[in-house]
Design an enzyme around this catalytic site. Structure first.
Site, PDB file in Angstrom:
ATOM      1  N   SER A 142       0.984  -1.044   0.266  1.00  0.00           N
ATOM      2  CA  SER A 142       0.251  -0.436  -0.351  1.00  0.00           C
ATOM      3  C   SER A 142       0.956   1.306   0.089  1.00  0.00           C
ATOM      4  O   SER A 142       1.940   1.367   0.502  1.00  0.00           O
ATOM      5  CB  SER A 142      -1.333   0.091   0.999  1.00  0.00           C
ATOM      6  OG  SER A 142      -1.347   1.090   1.155  1.00  0.00           O
ATOM      7  N   TYR A 157      -2.152  -1.109  10.194  1.00  0.00           N
ATOM      8  CA  TYR A 157      -2.620  -1.245   8.711  1.00  0.00           C
ATOM      9  C   TYR A 157      -1.447  -0.725   7.869  1.00  0.00           C
ATOM     10  O   TYR A 157      -0.506  -1.934   7.058  1.00  0.00           O
ATOM     11  CB  TYR A 157      -3.382  -0.919   8.480  1.00  0.00           C
ATOM     12  CG  TYR A 157      -4.129  -1.085   6.688  1.00  0.00           C
ATOM     13  CD1 TYR A 157      -4.323  -2.278   6.656  1.00  0.00           C
ATOM     14  CD2 TYR A 157      -3.567  -0.110   5.403  1.00  0.00           C
ATOM     15  CE1 TYR A 157      -4.380  -2.454   4.878  1.00  0.00           C
ATOM     16  CE2 TYR A 157      -3.444  -0.328   4.702  1.00  0.00           C
ATOM     17  CZ  TYR A 157      -3.527  -1.950   3.791  1.00  0.00           C
ATOM     18  OH  TYR A 157      -4.462  -1.940   2.459  1.00  0.00           O
TER      19      TYR A 157
END
Length: 252
Positions: A142, A157
């Site tokens: 990401s 995350y």
């Protein structure tokens, strides 16, 4: 026929990657967790392209189920493709979670760690004996790992996606003795079912978010899926150990 295993391919980026690979003549073993209908849709799209696809259930957060899943993959390879090995692995399955550091509870931390790092690590280990020499792996990370995209609430995350980027480099080094290339793709904000289908439920946030992208829009699944397919294919044959941001210049 080349064969790919694509996890989390019942929607979004995983579905796009599976279909894009099928367009290149690659057979697909795809996985789903709760979205069985989405998996059927992915299979149907691939079959419309005269491709071959098999959908298998997989809980990326349940490592105890991985040996049985490995057996299911071996069975699908033999039954649908007449193969004992596959060529490409896309570690896409995962889930989101958001909490400020001061509010994060250990149960939430452990769930994310298992789903986003431990799961892909041990799934790759489980499937490695079935992955053909000269094959390739793409892990999904990401761009939240980058300094310019830091967003409060995504500390766990983003840290785990950062761990996957580091793992990608180590996989590339260790698996290179078998000619296996390993890269990761770091998407920017993309229109998927991510974060409990946030974009579909809150469409009003899209225009403001789009203004943070140099190219003026949020990502679409095919923006990422096509890059994944390229990295796995012959065009990516001299690329390994890289974490490639695919974000349309978010916060450039």
């Amino acid at each position: 026929m080349k064969v790919a295993v694509v996890t989390g391919a019942s929607s979004g980026i995983g579905q796009s990657a599976a279909v894009q690979l099928a367009k290149r003549g690659v057979g697909v073993i795809l996985t789903y967790s709760s979205n069985r209908e989405g998996a059927k849709e992915t299979v149907a799209q691939i079959e419309q392209l005269d491709g071959t696809a098999v959908a298998l259930s997989l809980d990326i957060g349940d490592t105890a189920g991985f040996p049985a899943f490995g057996e299911a993959v071996a069975g699908a390879l033999a039954g649908a493709f007449g193969r004992e090995s596959f060529d490409y692995l896309v570690n896409n399955a995962g889930f989101a979670g958001m909490a400020m550091i001061e509010d994060t509870v250990e149960q939430q931390f452990d769930r994310l760690t298992t789903g986003l790092f431990k799961g892909p690590f041990f799934l790759t280990q489980t499937l490695l004996p079935l992955l053909a020499d000269g094959g390739a792996i793409v892990n999904l990370t990401s761009n939240s790992t980058l300094a310019q995209v830091t967003a409060p609430g995504y500390s766990v995350y983003a840290a785990l996606k950062g761990a996957m980027a580091v793992l990608t480099r180590y996989m590339a080094k260790e698996f290179s003795v078998r000619g296996i290339r390993v890269n990761s793709v770091a998407p920017g904000a993309t229109r998927t079912r991510f974060a409990d289908d946030a974009f579909a439920k809150n469409p009003e946030i899209i225009p403001e978010l789009a203004r943070t992208f140099a190219l003026g829009r949020i990502g679409e699944p095919d923006d990422i899926g096509m890059v994944i397919a390229m990295l796995l294919s012959e065009e990516g044959r001299w690329i390994t150990g890289q974490d490639i941001e695919v974000s349309g210049g978010q916060n450039l």
